[in-house]
Write a protein that holds these residues in place. Structure first.
Motif, short mmCIF file in Angstrom:
data_model
loop_
_atom_site.label_atom_id
_atom_site.label_comp_id
_atom_site.label_asym_id
_atom_site.label_seq_id
_atom_site.Cartn_x
_atom_site.Cartn_y
_atom_site.Cartn_z
N UNK A 155 -31.14 -97.52 43.31
CA UNK A 155 -31.46 -97.95 41.96
C UNK A 155 -32.85 -97.51 41.53
N UNK A 156 -33.78 -97.44 42.48
CA UNK A 156 -35.14 -97.05 42.12
C UNK A 156 -35.23 -95.63 41.59
N UNK A 157 -34.37 -94.74 42.10
CA UNK A 157 -34.36 -93.35 41.65
C UNK A 157 -33.18 -93.04 40.75
N UNK A 158 -32.25 -93.98 40.66
CA UNK A 158 -31.02 -93.79 39.85
C UNK A 158 -30.25 -92.55 40.30
N UNK A 159 -30.09 -92.41 41.61
CA UNK A 159 -29.37 -91.26 42.17
C UNK A 159 -28.40 -91.76 43.23
N UNK A 160 -27.40 -90.94 43.49
CA UNK A 160 -26.46 -91.17 44.59
C UNK A 160 -26.94 -90.35 45.77
N UNK A 161 -27.62 -90.99 46.71
CA UNK A 161 -28.28 -90.29 47.80
C UNK A 161 -27.40 -90.26 49.04
N UNK A 162 -27.66 -89.28 49.90
CA UNK A 162 -26.99 -89.17 51.19
C UNK A 162 -27.93 -89.78 52.23
N UNK A 163 -27.61 -90.98 52.70
CA UNK A 163 -28.52 -91.77 53.52
C UNK A 163 -27.84 -92.21 54.81
N UNK A 164 -28.64 -92.81 55.69
CA UNK A 164 -28.14 -93.42 56.91
C UNK A 164 -28.27 -94.93 56.76
N UNK A 165 -27.16 -95.65 56.89
CA UNK A 165 -27.14 -97.10 56.77
C UNK A 165 -26.97 -97.70 58.17
N UNK A 166 -28.05 -98.22 58.72
CA UNK A 166 -27.99 -98.84 60.04
C UNK A 166 -27.74 -100.33 59.92
N UNK A 167 -26.90 -100.91 60.75
CA UNK A 167 -26.60 -102.34 60.62
C UNK A 167 -27.77 -103.24 60.98
N UNK A 168 -28.65 -102.81 61.87
CA UNK A 168 -29.80 -103.64 62.23
C UNK A 168 -30.92 -102.74 62.75
N UNK A 169 -32.04 -103.39 63.05
CA UNK A 169 -33.24 -102.66 63.46
C UNK A 169 -33.09 -102.01 64.83
N UNK A 170 -32.30 -102.62 65.70
CA UNK A 170 -32.12 -102.07 67.04
C UNK A 170 -31.47 -100.70 67.01
N UNK A 171 -30.53 -100.50 66.09
CA UNK A 171 -29.88 -99.19 65.96
C UNK A 171 -30.91 -98.11 65.63
N UNK A 172 -31.78 -98.41 64.69
CA UNK A 172 -32.78 -97.41 64.28
C UNK A 172 -33.70 -97.05 65.42
N UNK A 173 -34.18 -98.05 66.15
CA UNK A 173 -35.08 -97.80 67.27
C UNK A 173 -34.38 -97.03 68.39
N UNK A 174 -33.14 -97.41 68.69
CA UNK A 174 -32.42 -96.76 69.79
C UNK A 174 -32.19 -95.28 69.52
N UNK A 175 -31.72 -94.96 68.32
CA UNK A 175 -31.43 -93.56 68.00
C UNK A 175 -32.72 -92.75 67.82
N UNK A 176 -33.77 -93.39 67.35
CA UNK A 176 -35.04 -92.68 67.23
C UNK A 176 -35.60 -92.33 68.61
#
Length: 420
Positions: A188-209
């Motif tokens: 909504x901030x950019x009013x665009x349909x972006x291609x993003x990664x939606x992680x269910x929780x913080x542990x997913x982001x840390x693990x894959x990083x």
């Protein structure tokens, strides 16, 4: 589908790989880092991506053509790894034009959900596969140069193909989570349909990083550095041994290394033993050009790998520290959001550098590429001559037919105008 309370979205630059932790709940309206203006990426990134795509596609396509059309004797372990590396880079480079359009449109993804998942998967697949293949090639060079006799049974092309299959499976397994979690999402901030990664929780982001940093950088860098340090130490000690032997021989008596080079006793797939000859002044030999070239090549390989990927993984590590709350300042947020896409461009440039380092530097590869180009030119010339001959033959037949038709008309006129 309900939107989760916490989303891991792309940062303000919307890099294809890097993500930032964003709280979906309403936050403070005032921005504490308003003085840190973001960099404009809508022109710079597409330009860099286009250059990398053109140069990398040409280089890798030529390398694939040469390696795939080689004879059975040329299908060595090193060439097998090179071919798979070039294929991996080509698959990734095919997705770069879409990412370039993505940036040029102000981070709006116009290609749909399926293309978003596929391009993201190719991005991560190349991130892992290319580095794994470079590591395999480094280990193969170590065995071929340092242990040429003991490694002959292990360095088999069939085993190399099985190793390539294992690398592809491992790279696909490492890329599977990103394929599953990547999706299109309306910002909504950019009013665009972006291609993003939606992680269910913080542990997913840390693990894959951490998985990217360890599996795609630290461990391969350690293996590559160890292999090439051993290669350099072996070549330097080998050259020192040659110098000692040449000094113990008179100038008119060839050393063992020289006779070995003359008799052609080098093992298959092993770089030829550098020929070191005594100099005319004092009989002190100089380092062979072959050793110098190998040392410069291995130094370029390690340096290119380090320079291309170290900045990106540094920024990723800073992002991990920031997400844990250990780093919290305006310069950290600015670095993560603005330098991530630029360092990623530097990492992507490794796909265009790889064929130069591993293929075009070698004399044999350049010779085979020249032979392939000459064969292609000869084939085109032969087809042109064949086409010219067909046109000439058609013109001859047409002229003959015209003469026969003219003779027939003259004969008809004579028959009609003759006496009754």
């Amino acid at each position: 589908m309900a939107v989760p309370n916490y989303l891991f979205l792309f940062n303000s630059t919307l890099s294809p790989t890097a993500v930032a932790y964003v709280n979906a709940s309403p936050g403070p309206s005032a921005c504490p880092c308003a003085d840190w203006a973001p960099l404009t990426m809508t022109t710079v990134i597409p330009t860099i991506y286009s250059i990398i795509c053109v140069l990398g596609t040409i280089g890798n396509a030529l390398a694939v053509c040469v390696l795939a059309h080689g004879s059975s004797s040329r299908k060595t372990v090193a060439n097998t790894f090179m071919l798979n590396l070039c294929v991996s880079d080509l698959l990734f480079l095919l997705s770069l034009p879409l990412w370039a359009v993505y940036y040029s449109r102000g981070y709006s993804w116009p290609f749909g959900r399926v293309a978003c998942k596929i391009c993201g998967a190719l991005n991560n697949l190349n991130l892992y596969a290319s580095i794994f293949f470079i590591t395999c090639m480094s280990m193969d060079r170590y065995l071929a140069i340092v242990h040429p006799l003991r490694s002959q049974s292990a360095r088999d092309p069939k085993r190399a193909r099985l190793m390539c299959i294992l690398v592809w499976v491992l790279a696909c397994a490492c890329s599977a989570p990103t394929l599953a979690l990547r999706d299109t999402y309306h910002l909504e901030g950019l009013s665009v349909e972006a291609c993003v990664i939606l992680y269910p929780n913080h542990a997913w982001q840390l693990t894959l990083a951490w998985m990217k940093i360890i599996l795609a950088f630290l461990l391969p860098l350690l293996a590559i550095s160890c292999c090439y340090c051993a290669i350099g130490r072996h070549l330097l000690s080998d050259t020192g041994l040659v110098r000692m032997q040449s000094q113990s021989h008179p100038s008119n008596v060839p050393s063992f290394r020289s006779s070995e080079s003359q008799e052609g006793c080098c093992k298959p797939e092993r770089p030829p033993t550098p020929c070191v000859s005594p100099s005319s002044s004092g009989g002190r030999p100089s380092m062979g050009r072959g050793v110098e070239k190998v040392l410069w090549t291995v130094a370029a390989v390690v340096l290119a790998f380090f320079l291309c990927w170290f900045p990106f993984h540094c920024v990723t590590f800073i992002g991990i520290l920031s997400s844990k709350g250990w780093l919290d300042s305006c310069w950290v947020s600015w670095t993560i959001s603005n330098l991530t896409p630029l360092t990623l461009c530097l990492g992507f440039s490794n796909s265009a550098i790889n064929p130069v380092l591993y293929c075009f530097i070698g004399n044999h590869f350049r010779g085979r590429l020249g032979g392939l180009c000459k064969g292609l030119c000869a084939c085109l010339k032969a087809r042109g001559e064949e086409h010219s001959q067909k046109r000439g033959s058609f013109s001859t037949r047409l002229s003959s037919f015209s003469r026969k038709l003219s003779d027939f008309k003259d004969l008809a006129i004579v028959e009609t105008s003759g006496p009754p």
